[in-house]
Write an enzyme that holds these catalytic residues in place. Structure first.
Site: not given
Length: 149
Positions: A40, A42
């Site tokens: 989640w 990045d």
């Protein structure tokens, strides 16, 4: 029947099984599902074989849900498969993911552990703690407030 993006088609139930298999087939050195470069967040690069505890908890919930659906559809073989995979995953979670006061966030491909009490910054990631509860991975004793770092 619903087509896959690349080729073939399957029922929605078949798509669910394949999605779970995808994650169970792509694991890191501890046998936990990979984040496949990142999860989640990045901004953090885990590496392709870096393990995401967030993804692990999502897969856990998926296996649990799949087993329930299989039971409702009278598909005992599918239910047994999901429950067996769930039991294996739970053993890995218990062995690797608990840091003594909270669940870690991820393990990089290089072995770096994120979300551990061993580092001054970034010790507790809320997302992982929430998913531990949502997925049912957090035991009753591990759902309490962690001790201060």
């Amino acid at each position: 029947m619903v087509p896959y993006a690349d080729k073939g088609r399957a029922s929605v139930f078949g798509h669910l099984r394949r999605a779970l298999e995808f994650n169970l087939e792509r694991t890191g050195r501890n046998g936990l599902p990979c984040g496949l470069h990142a999860d989640w967040n990045d901004c953090l690069r885990l590496g392709y074989r870096g393990e995401s505890i967030f993804v692990t908890f999502q897969v856990r919930l998926g296996l649990q849900t799949y087993a329930e659906i299989a039971g409702r559809l009278s598909r005992p073989k599918e239910q047994r498969w999901a429950l067996a995979e769930l039991a294996k995953l739970d053993r890995k979670i218990a062995k690797v993911c608990w840091d003594g006061g909270w669940f870690i966030w991820a393990i990089g491909e290089d072995g770096t552990v994120f979300g551990t009490k061993k580092y001054k910054e970034g010790q507790i990631y809320l997302n992982t703690q929430c998913w531990a509860i949502l997925s049912g991975a957090a035991t009753r004793s591990r759902r309490t407030r962690p001790s201060a770092p």
